[in-house]
Design a protein around this motif. Sequence first.
Motif, PDB file in Angstrom:
ATOM      1  N   GLY A 132      -6.426   9.672   0.712  1.00 23.49           N
ATOM      2  CA  GLY A 132      -7.846  10.017   0.613  1.00 23.49           C
ATOM      3  C   GLY A 132      -8.138  11.291  -0.163  1.00 23.49           C
ATOM      4  N   HIS A 179      -0.316   0.440   6.442  1.00 20.21           N
ATOM      5  CA  HIS A 179      -1.407   0.330   5.467  1.00 20.21           C
ATOM      6  C   HIS A 179      -2.499   1.351   5.765  1.00 20.21           C
ATOM      7  N   GLU A 180      -2.964   1.378   7.002  1.00 23.40           N
ATOM      8  CA  GLU A 180      -4.056   2.283   7.379  1.00 23.40           C
ATOM      9  C   GLU A 180      -3.639   3.743   7.240  1.00 23.40           C
ATOM     10  N   THR A 229       0.811  -1.203   0.000  1.00 19.87           N
ATOM     11  CA  THR A 229       0.000   0.000   0.000  1.00 19.87           C
ATOM     12  C   THR A 229       0.850   1.261   0.000  1.00 19.87           C
ATOM     13  N   SER A 267      -9.579  -0.634  -0.592  1.00 20.20           N
ATOM     14  CA  SER A 267      -8.996  -0.554   0.754  1.00 20.20           C
ATOM     15  C   SER A 267      -8.607  -1.916   1.307  1.00 20.20           C
ATOM     16  N   ASP A 268      -9.380  -2.945   0.986  1.00 23.26           N
ATOM     17  CA  ASP A 268      -9.036  -4.302   1.427  1.00 23.26           C
ATOM     18  C   ASP A 268      -8.485  -5.144   0.285  1.00 23.26           C
ATOM     19  N   LEU A 299      -3.707   4.749   3.564  1.00 20.27           N
ATOM     20  CA  LEU A 299      -5.068   4.966   3.063  1.00 20.27           C
ATOM     21  C   LEU A 299      -5.553   6.368   3.426  1.00 20.27           C
ATOM     22  N   ILE A 357     -11.886   5.769  -2.439  1.00 17.83           N
ATOM     23  CA  ILE A 357     -11.523   4.561  -1.704  1.00 17.83           C
ATOM     24  C   ILE A 357     -12.783   3.767  -1.385  1.00 17.83           C
ATOM     25  N   THR A 358     -12.760   2.485  -1.699  1.00 20.41           N
ATOM     26  CA  THR A 358     -13.868   1.603  -1.360  1.00 20.41           C
ATOM     27  C   THR A 358     -13.323   0.195  -1.148  1.00 20.41           C
ATOM     28  N   THR A 359     -14.171  -0.700  -0.691  1.00 19.65           N
ATOM     29  CA  THR A 359     -13.781  -2.100  -0.493  1.00 19.65           C
ATOM     30  C   THR A 359     -13.942  -2.875  -1.803  1.00 19.65           C
TER      31      THR A 359
END
Length: 206
Positions: free
Chosen positions: A187, A179-180, A146, A168-169, A183, A192-194
């Motif tokens: 932004g 990683h977090e 990431t 995101s995942d 993200l 950003i989405t799953t």
Amino acid sequence: MNTPKSIDPAKTALLTIDLQNDFLHPEGAYGRAGQGAPAIAALPARVKPVADILREKGGTFISAQFTLVPGPGGEPLIAPHLKALRPFLTKGDFAPGSFGHSLVDALAPADYTVEKVAYSALYQTRLEYILRALGLDTLIIGGIVTNGGVASTVRDAHLRNIETILLSDGCAAFDAKVHEATLISLGSVTHITTCAGATALIGGAA
């Protein structure tokens, strides 16, 4: 940035970053060196539904794969900083056409493969040419890591006015906190989405 309410699959590509055997397979370069993380190993299965539905709707799947170009005697042309960070990398690792260089079986084959020699899939590669030639203006991005190849590609796409949706995942790093944090930092330049969110977005496209 808010996720768009709709996309045109025909103008969209899923771009995976470095989901190849030398990173993920137990017999690859990183596997042999005991380098890995459960979050990274889980990515192909998470990303595959996105690839499947996008192709079903007329979209494109592009795999960007880290490449160590063989030099004299077959020794890889490797940047000194990378050699210092990853001393286990050796002749044949990430070499074009090799098992380790190839996209993992769970996702293979991609519609297009891009060899990349640095973090960004847009740096000195043919990716932008492929996008322009096919009339693609949106990239759904996942892969590893990431904070490395994924972040660099997202930022390079932003500079080129290429719309991006980051899974995101569907991306991961060796450290969950890194990683977090990445993200959060991305932004402002990407949606950003799953993976499930992207699958639903594509599936709902007319």
